[in-house]
Motif scaffolding. Structure first.
Motif, short mmCIF file in Angstrom:
data_model
loop_
_atom_site.label_atom_id
_atom_site.label_comp_id
_atom_site.label_asym_id
_atom_site.label_seq_id
_atom_site.Cartn_x
_atom_site.Cartn_y
_atom_site.Cartn_z
N ARG A 136 0.87 -1.19 0.00
CA ARG A 136 0.00 0.00 0.00
C ARG A 136 0.90 1.23 0.00
O ARG A 136 1.79 1.36 0.83
CB ARG A 136 -0.89 -0.01 1.23
CG ARG A 136 -1.85 1.15 1.26
CD ARG A 136 -2.81 1.01 2.40
NE ARG A 136 -3.40 2.30 2.68
CZ ARG A 136 -4.25 2.52 3.64
NH1 ARG A 136 -4.63 1.55 4.42
NH2 ARG A 136 -4.75 3.72 3.83
N LEU A 137 0.63 2.13 -0.95
CA LEU A 137 1.47 3.32 -1.09
C LEU A 137 0.86 4.55 -0.42
O LEU A 137 1.40 5.07 0.53
CB LEU A 137 1.75 3.60 -2.56
CG LEU A 137 2.50 2.50 -3.33
CD1 LEU A 137 2.62 2.86 -4.79
CD2 LEU A 137 3.85 2.25 -2.70
N PHE A 138 -0.27 5.03 -0.95
CA PHE A 138 -0.84 6.29 -0.45
C PHE A 138 -2.28 6.41 -0.91
O PHE A 138 -2.75 5.65 -1.75
CB PHE A 138 -0.03 7.49 -0.95
CG PHE A 138 0.14 7.50 -2.44
CD1 PHE A 138 -0.81 8.08 -3.26
CD2 PHE A 138 1.25 6.93 -3.04
CE1 PHE A 138 -0.67 8.08 -4.64
CE2 PHE A 138 1.41 6.92 -4.40
CZ PHE A 138 0.45 7.50 -5.21
N GLU A 139 -2.94 7.40 -0.37
CA GLU A 139 -4.31 7.71 -0.76
C GLU A 139 -4.27 8.74 -1.89
O GLU A 139 -3.41 9.63 -1.92
CB GLU A 139 -5.06 8.27 0.46
CG GLU A 139 -6.55 8.22 0.32
CD GLU A 139 -7.26 8.57 1.61
OE1 GLU A 139 -8.50 8.70 1.55
OE2 GLU A 139 -6.62 8.74 2.66
N ALA B 244 13.15 10.86 -11.48
CA ALA B 244 13.53 12.16 -10.94
C ALA B 244 13.23 12.31 -9.45
O ALA B 244 13.55 13.34 -8.86
CB ALA B 244 12.82 13.27 -11.72
N LEU B 245 12.62 11.30 -8.84
CA LEU B 245 12.35 11.39 -7.41
C LEU B 245 13.65 11.34 -6.62
O LEU B 245 14.49 10.48 -6.86
CB LEU B 245 11.44 10.24 -6.96
CG LEU B 245 10.03 10.24 -7.51
CD1 LEU B 245 9.28 8.99 -7.05
CD2 LEU B 245 9.27 11.48 -7.11
N PRO B 246 13.84 12.27 -5.69
CA PRO B 246 15.09 12.28 -4.92
C PRO B 246 15.09 11.21 -3.82
O PRO B 246 14.14 11.08 -3.07
CB PRO B 246 15.11 13.68 -4.31
CG PRO B 246 13.68 14.09 -4.24
CD PRO B 246 12.98 13.41 -5.36
N LEU C 92 19.15 10.49 -7.09
CA LEU C 92 17.78 10.30 -7.56
C LEU C 92 17.50 8.81 -7.73
O LEU C 92 18.43 8.00 -7.82
CB LEU C 92 17.58 10.99 -8.91
CG LEU C 92 17.88 12.49 -8.98
CD1 LEU C 92 17.76 12.98 -10.42
CD2 LEU C 92 16.97 13.27 -8.06
N VAL C 93 16.22 8.46 -7.83
CA VAL C 93 15.84 7.07 -8.07
C VAL C 93 16.51 6.56 -9.34
O VAL C 93 17.04 5.45 -9.38
CB VAL C 93 14.30 6.93 -8.16
CG1 VAL C 93 13.90 5.57 -8.68
CG2 VAL C 93 13.65 7.20 -6.81
N GLY C 94 16.53 7.39 -10.38
CA GLY C 94 17.15 7.00 -11.65
C GLY C 94 18.65 6.80 -11.58
O GLY C 94 19.24 6.15 -12.45
N TRP D 131 7.86 6.20 -3.35
CA TRP D 131 9.05 5.36 -3.38
C TRP D 131 9.45 4.73 -2.04
O TRP D 131 9.86 3.58 -2.00
CB TRP D 131 10.23 6.13 -3.97
CG TRP D 131 11.23 5.18 -4.51
CD1 TRP D 131 12.40 4.79 -3.93
CD2 TRP D 131 11.13 4.43 -5.72
NE1 TRP D 131 13.04 3.86 -4.71
CE2 TRP D 131 12.26 3.64 -5.82
CE3 TRP D 131 10.18 4.37 -6.73
CZ2 TRP D 131 12.48 2.77 -6.89
CZ3 TRP D 131 10.39 3.52 -7.79
CH2 TRP D 131 11.53 2.74 -7.86
N LYS D 132 9.36 5.49 -0.97
CA LYS D 132 9.84 4.99 0.34
C LYS D 132 9.20 3.66 0.75
O LYS D 132 9.89 2.80 1.27
CB LYS D 132 9.63 6.04 1.43
CG LYS D 132 10.47 7.27 1.23
CD LYS D 132 11.74 7.21 2.02
CE LYS D 132 12.56 8.38 1.61
NZ LYS D 132 13.29 9.15 2.36
N PRO D 133 7.90 3.44 0.52
CA PRO D 133 7.32 2.15 0.90
C PRO D 133 7.89 0.97 0.09
O PRO D 133 7.88 -0.17 0.55
CB PRO D 133 5.83 2.31 0.61
CG PRO D 133 5.59 3.78 0.58
CD PRO D 133 6.86 4.39 0.09
#
Length: 167
Positions: free
Chosen positions: A20-23, A90-92, A98-100, A62-64
C-alpha cells in the motif's frame, strides 16, 4: 477513498507482494499545488522533500517500496492514474541521489508485459500483415465492395469472410 498500491513481482518469488502506497487525495494535494511563481518553482515543489504535511512524492511513491528492492538494479514498471504525471527517475532518494541514479527503470505499457518471458522477435523471413484506417461504422456491403475494389489478389479474398456480420 482511492488508494494506490504496488505489486512487486520477483522471478524468485511464487506470488506478487502487495504494498500500500498512499491515498489519492495525498497525491492530488501535491500535484494540484497552486503557485503564482514560474514553473520552476512548481517543479522544485513537486520533486523536493516535505511538500504536504511533511510528505513528498518520494515519501508517498518510493519509500514504501525501497525495503523490498534490496539487491535489485533493474525495475520494470507500469503506472496508473495520476502517477503518469510523475517522472519516477527524478524522485530524490536524498540530497545527492535520484531514483534513476540507483535503479534502471523500464516503463511498460501494460502490467501483462511484466510476466511475458518470451519476447517477440521479428526476423527477415517473417510475414507481417498490417491493418489501418478501420471504419467501425461501415456496413458489410461497403466493406466487401471497398476490399474487392482496392485489392484483387487472392490473399485478400481469402481473408474476407463470407458473412461480414458481427454476430
Amino acid at each position: 477513498s482511492i488508494y494506490y498500491t504496488a505489486l512487486i513481482v520477483k522471478k524468485n518469488k511464487p506470488e506478487p507482494e502487495l504494498i500500500r502506497l498512499f491515498e489519492k487525495r495525498q497525491l492530488d494535494s501535491i500535484l494540484n499545488y497552486k503557485s503564482t511563481s514560474a514553473g520552476e518553482h512548481w517543479l522544485n515543489h513537486l520533486y523536493s522533500a516535505g511538500n504536504v504535511k511533511g510528505k513528498s512524492l518520494t515519501d508517498l511513491v518510493w519509500k514504501p517500496l525501497e525495503p523490498k528492492l534490496a539487491g535489485i538494479k533493474k525495475i520494470y514498471y507500469t503506472v496508473e492514474g495520476s502517477l503518469h504525471k510523475i517522472g519516477l527517475a527524478a524522485l530524490p532518494l536524498n540530497a545527492n541521489r535520484l531514483v534513476g541514479d540507483k535503479y534502471r527503470l523500464v516503463q511498460l505499457n501494460s502490467p501483462a508485459l511484466i510476466t511475458d518471458h518470451n519476447p517477440i522477435r521479428v526476423s527477415l523471413s517473417d510475414e507481417i500483415m498490417l491493418f489501418g484506417g478501420v471504419m467501425y461504422d461501415a456496413d458489410s456491403t461497403s466493406i466487401a465492395t471497398a476490399v474487392q475494389k482496392k485489392y484483387t489478389y487472392s490473399l485478400t479474398s481469402r481473408a474476407l469472410p463470407e458473412d461480414l456480420s458481427r454476430d
